[in-house]
Scaffold this motif. Structure first.
Motif, PDB file in Angstrom:
ATOM      1  N   GLU A 322      58.125  -1.966 -15.709  1.00  0.00           N
ATOM      2  CA  GLU A 322      57.469  -2.845 -16.619  1.00  0.00           C
ATOM      3  C   GLU A 322      56.716  -2.011 -17.632  1.00  0.00           C
ATOM      4  O   GLU A 322      56.413  -0.856 -17.380  1.00  0.00           O
ATOM      5  CB  GLU A 322      56.562  -3.866 -15.893  1.00  0.00           C
ATOM      6  N   ILE A 323      56.438  -2.586 -18.797  1.00  0.00           N
ATOM      7  CA  ILE A 323      55.978  -1.772 -19.921  1.00  0.00           C
ATOM      8  C   ILE A 323      54.571  -1.226 -19.717  1.00  0.00           C
ATOM      9  O   ILE A 323      54.173  -0.270 -20.388  1.00  0.00           O
ATOM     10  CB  ILE A 323      56.077  -2.537 -21.246  1.00  0.00           C
ATOM     11  N   GLY A 324      53.801  -1.806 -18.787  1.00  0.00           N
ATOM     12  CA  GLY A 324      52.490  -1.249 -18.492  1.00  0.00           C
ATOM     13  C   GLY A 324      52.561   0.117 -17.845  1.00  0.00           C
ATOM     14  O   GLY A 324      51.563   0.849 -17.800  1.00  0.00           O
ATOM     15  N   GLN A 325      53.754   0.503 -17.349  1.00  0.00           N
ATOM     16  CA  GLN A 325      53.955   1.818 -16.736  1.00  0.00           C
ATOM     17  C   GLN A 325      54.417   2.863 -17.747  1.00  0.00           C
ATOM     18  O   GLN A 325      54.541   4.039 -17.422  1.00  0.00           O
ATOM     19  CB  GLN A 325      54.986   1.707 -15.614  1.00  0.00           C
ATOM     20  N   ASP A 326      54.689   2.417 -18.967  1.00  0.00           N
ATOM     21  CA  ASP A 326      55.187   3.321 -19.996  1.00  0.00           C
ATOM     22  C   ASP A 326      54.042   4.139 -20.587  1.00  0.00           C
ATOM     23  O   ASP A 326      52.865   3.808 -20.448  1.00  0.00           O
ATOM     24  CB  ASP A 326      55.875   2.506 -21.095  1.00  0.00           C
ATOM     25  N   LYS A 327      54.410   5.235 -21.227  1.00  0.00           N
ATOM     26  CA  LYS A 327      53.453   6.064 -21.972  1.00  0.00           C
ATOM     27  C   LYS A 327      53.677   5.754 -23.441  1.00  0.00           C
ATOM     28  O   LYS A 327      54.578   6.300 -24.094  1.00  0.00           O
ATOM     29  CB  LYS A 327      53.707   7.549 -21.691  1.00  0.00           C
ATOM     30  N   PHE A 328      52.872   4.833 -23.978  1.00  0.00           N
ATOM     31  CA  PHE A 328      53.106   4.358 -25.336  1.00  0.00           C
ATOM     32  C   PHE A 328      52.571   5.334 -26.370  1.00  0.00           C
ATOM     33  O   PHE A 328      51.522   5.132 -26.979  1.00  0.00           O
ATOM     34  CB  PHE A 328      52.492   2.963 -25.530  1.00  0.00           C
ATOM     35  N   GLU A 329      53.323   6.417 -26.541  1.00  0.00           N
ATOM     36  CA  GLU A 329      53.040   7.379 -27.593  1.00  0.00           C
ATOM     37  C   GLU A 329      54.357   7.737 -28.273  1.00  0.00           C
ATOM     38  O   GLU A 329      55.413   7.805 -27.636  1.00  0.00           O
ATOM     39  CB  GLU A 329      52.363   8.632 -27.026  1.00  0.00           C
ATOM     40  N   HIS A 330      54.275   7.979 -29.576  1.00  0.00           N
ATOM     41  CA  HIS A 330      55.464   8.261 -30.377  1.00  0.00           C
ATOM     42  C   HIS A 330      56.230   9.460 -29.824  1.00  0.00           C
ATOM     43  O   HIS A 330      55.641  10.492 -29.485  1.00  0.00           O
ATOM     44  CB  HIS A 330      55.036   8.530 -31.826  1.00  0.00           C
ATOM     45  N   LYS A 331      57.549   9.301 -29.706  1.00  0.00           N
ATOM     46  CA  LYS A 331      58.475  10.312 -29.204  1.00  0.00           C
ATOM     47  C   LYS A 331      58.306  10.591 -27.706  1.00  0.00           C
ATOM     48  O   LYS A 331      58.917  11.522 -27.177  1.00  0.00           O
ATOM     49  CB  LYS A 331      58.363  11.620 -29.992  1.00  0.00           C
ATOM     50  N   VAL A 332      57.511   9.774 -27.030  1.00  0.00           N
ATOM     51  CA  VAL A 332      57.344   9.900 -25.581  1.00  0.00           C
ATOM     52  C   VAL A 332      57.717   8.592 -24.885  1.00  0.00           C
ATOM     53  O   VAL A 332      58.281   8.591 -23.792  1.00  0.00           O
ATOM     54  CB  VAL A 332      55.880  10.277 -25.221  1.00  0.00           C
ATOM     55  N   SER A 333      57.429   7.469 -25.523  1.00  0.00           N
ATOM     56  CA  SER A 333      57.608   6.144 -24.923  1.00  0.00           C
ATOM     57  C   SER A 333      59.062   5.829 -24.593  1.00  0.00           C
ATOM     58  O   SER A 333      59.957   6.023 -25.423  1.00  0.00           O
ATOM     59  CB  SER A 333      57.073   5.081 -25.881  1.00  0.00           C
ATOM     60  N   LEU A 334      59.291   5.335 -23.389  1.00  0.00           N
ATOM     61  CA  LEU A 334      60.627   4.857 -23.003  1.00  0.00           C
ATOM     62  C   LEU A 334      61.009   3.632 -23.823  1.00  0.00           C
ATOM     63  O   LEU A 334      62.150   3.492 -24.259  1.00  0.00           O
ATOM     64  CB  LEU A 334      60.648   4.485 -21.516  1.00  0.00           C
ATOM     65  N   THR A 335      60.050   2.719 -24.000  1.00  0.00           N
ATOM     66  CA  THR A 335      60.329   1.486 -24.732  1.00  0.00           C
ATOM     67  C   THR A 335      60.758   1.781 -26.160  1.00  0.00           C
ATOM     68  O   THR A 335      61.719   1.207 -26.675  1.00  0.00           O
ATOM     69  CB  THR A 335      59.089   0.577 -24.723  1.00  0.00           C
ATOM     70  N   GLU A 336      60.058   2.688 -26.806  1.00  0.00           N
ATOM     71  CA  GLU A 336      60.412   3.095 -28.160  1.00  0.00           C
ATOM     72  C   GLU A 336      61.814   3.707 -28.182  1.00  0.00           C
ATOM     73  O   GLU A 336      62.632   3.386 -29.056  1.00  0.00           O
ATOM     74  CB  GLU A 336      59.397   4.102 -28.679  1.00  0.00           C
ATOM     75  N   ALA A 337      62.107   4.565 -27.213  1.00  0.00           N
ATOM     76  CA  ALA A 337      63.415   5.226 -27.162  1.00  0.00           C
ATOM     77  C   ALA A 337      64.541   4.216 -26.987  1.00  0.00           C
ATOM     78  O   ALA A 337      65.607   4.335 -27.607  1.00  0.00           O
ATOM     79  CB  ALA A 337      63.437   6.241 -26.011  1.00  0.00           C
ATOM     80  N   VAL A 338      64.305   3.205 -26.146  1.00  0.00           N
ATOM     81  CA  VAL A 338      65.318   2.175 -25.907  1.00  0.00           C
ATOM     82  C   VAL A 338      65.546   1.337 -27.166  1.00  0.00           C
ATOM     83  O   VAL A 338      66.681   1.048 -27.551  1.00  0.00           O
ATOM     84  CB  VAL A 338      64.898   1.287 -24.723  1.00  0.00           C
ATOM     85  N   MET A 339      64.463   0.961 -27.841  1.00  0.00           N
ATOM     86  CA  MET A 339      64.594   0.136 -29.038  1.00  0.00           C
ATOM     87  C   MET A 339      65.337   0.868 -30.149  1.00  0.00           C
ATOM     88  O   MET A 339      66.098   0.258 -30.908  1.00  0.00           O
ATOM     89  CB  MET A 339      63.208  -0.303 -29.521  1.00  0.00           C
ATOM     90  N   ILE A 340      65.154   2.182 -30.253  1.00  0.00           N
ATOM     91  CA  ILE A 340      65.835   2.964 -31.287  1.00  0.00           C
ATOM     92  C   ILE A 340      67.351   2.854 -31.139  1.00  0.00           C
ATOM     93  O   ILE A 340      68.084   2.726 -32.125  1.00  0.00           O
ATOM     94  CB  ILE A 340      65.391   4.441 -31.221  1.00  0.00           C
TER      95      ILE A 340
END
Length: 402
Positions: A322-340
């Motif tokens: 779940e996204i609360g377990q992610d590290k929401f920082e640019h070029k580190v976040s799993l969620t960001e990487a998936v959305m790209i």
């Protein structure tokens, strides 16, 4: 004005009404246009993780799934998410106009009364009515059912009935209905027809093998193959899971979040107090390594690899638990990487697709079947099937209105 002209104008006006009604029918009670053709990148967010910046997380999602509420035995709702959580989700929608919000129902440890509610017509009706009221009050765009888990044919049968009645009540309001299933579970053609999406929980699969990576790439693919191989679920309805947490390779009960793994890497590198972005403090290879001190997880590259596979198979999207377990920082976040990869311009190279370090071994393959592997070509174009379905609905609506 002659009779022919009057009739023609009348038919034209009726057609305009149909088109406008069709567009409005796609809007949920959240009063936003729901883009059903967009590749889904959903993220579950439990009530105990709302300390994150929900609006910031929403920038990298198409769907935010709020975990959770549950049925009481009398058909009323038990709330785990609270009003502050719901306000934060509503604000995230305001800040990210294309974001959908969905309420999750049940889940592990929260499914005790599903059987009682689903088995009785009165309690089913009350429960579905209260879910609709919840959606209307908080501008929520859908309901995700997660009974963990029906144990026999009777329970599966009444669950399908609950899903069918929920869909019949929610769909006219433009609301989505989804169901979360573990690999190997099925609701059959009737059950799958009663939902808009199936969220397949493609993680924690190492328990069947007794060890190894709980969400390795081969098991991920095999779980998808098994689900689609039954021929009962259209691929565009299937949304597959990517974990934002690690499990120990042998002590499976030991869990760490992806954020904890990143923080440990920073500490071991002596970089915790160093200035600058987190990504610059880490070994550049961290994006392709999914093992740390015997804890196995999805790194950025393996999460993107899974997303790329889901797209190639014409699936509806992916979700993150779940996204609360992610590290929401640019070029580190799993969620960001998936959305790209999911909704960006990034396409993975062959070298990247083959370079993910997977030390657990993909061994065993708990979900293999005897049929040849499916390909995107076998399934046809999901986008084309959706287009034809929309045209059929439009023709049917025009016929009724005229």
């Amino acid at each position: 004005m002659n009779l022919h002209t009057i009739v023609s104008l009348g038919l034209l006006l009726a057609l305009v009404v149909v088109v406008v009604s069709s567009k409005r029918s796609k809007k949920g009670v959240g009063a936003q246009q729901l883009d059903h053709d967009r590749f889904v990148v959903a993220g579950y967010l439990p009530e105990y993780r709302f300390y994150i910046d929900v609006s910031e997380a929403g920038k990298h999602l198409t769907d935010l799934i709020l975990f959770s509420v549950a049925p009481n035995a009398d058909g009323s709702i038990q709330y785990f998410v609270n009003e502050d959580n719901l306000r934060a989700a509503r604000k995230a929608k305001h800040d990210n106009p294309k974001l959908r919000t969905i309420i999750s129902v049940g889940g592990g440890g929260r499914s005790k009364h599903f059987n009682a509610v689903a088995s009785d017509g009165h309690t089913r009706q009350r429960f579905v009515g209260e879910l609709l009221d919840l959606c209307e009050k908080w501008k929520i765009d859908g309901v995700d059912f997660d009974w963990e888990s029906p144990m026999n044919e009777h329970q599966i049968s009444v669950y399908i009935r609950l899903l069918h009645e929920a869909h019949a009540k929610l769909n006219p309001k433009g609301l989505l209905t989804s169901v979360a299933l573990h690999p190997g579970q099925t609701l059959g053609k009737e059950g799958f027809m009663s939902v808009d999406r199936v969220n397949l929980m493609t993680y924690d699969m190492s328990f069947q093998r007794g060890g190894g990576h709980h969400a390795d790439y081969n098991s991920f693919k095999q779980a998808i193959q098994q689900m689609l191989g039954q021929g009962q679920l259209p691929p565009e309805k299937l949304i597959v899971g990517i974990p934002a947490y690690a499990r120990h390779s042998t002590k499976l009960a030991n869990v760490k979040s992806y954020a904890e793994i990143i923080d440990e890497k920073l500490k071991e590198a002596g970089a915790v107090d160093m200035p600058g972005p987190t990504a610059e403090k880490l070994d550049p290879n961290f994006i392709s390594r999914n093992e740390h001190n015997k804890f196995l997880f999805d790194c950025q590259l393996s999460a993107q690899k899974k997303t790329s596979y889901a797209k190639s198979m014409g699936l509806g999207g992916v979700f993150i638990w779940e996204i609360g377990q992610d590290k929401f920082e640019h070029k580190v976040s799993l969620t960001e990487a998936v959305m790209i990869v999911g909704n960006g311009t990034r396409v993975m190279t062959k070298a990247e697709l083959s370079s993910v370090y997977d030390p657990a071994g993909t061994g065993g393959g708990s979900y293999q079947n005897n049929s040849p592997p499916l390909t995107a070509h076998d399934l046809g174009s999901a986008k084309e099937r959706r287009r034809k379905k929309r045209e059929e609905k439009k023709r049917a609506g025009m016929h009724v209105e005229l």
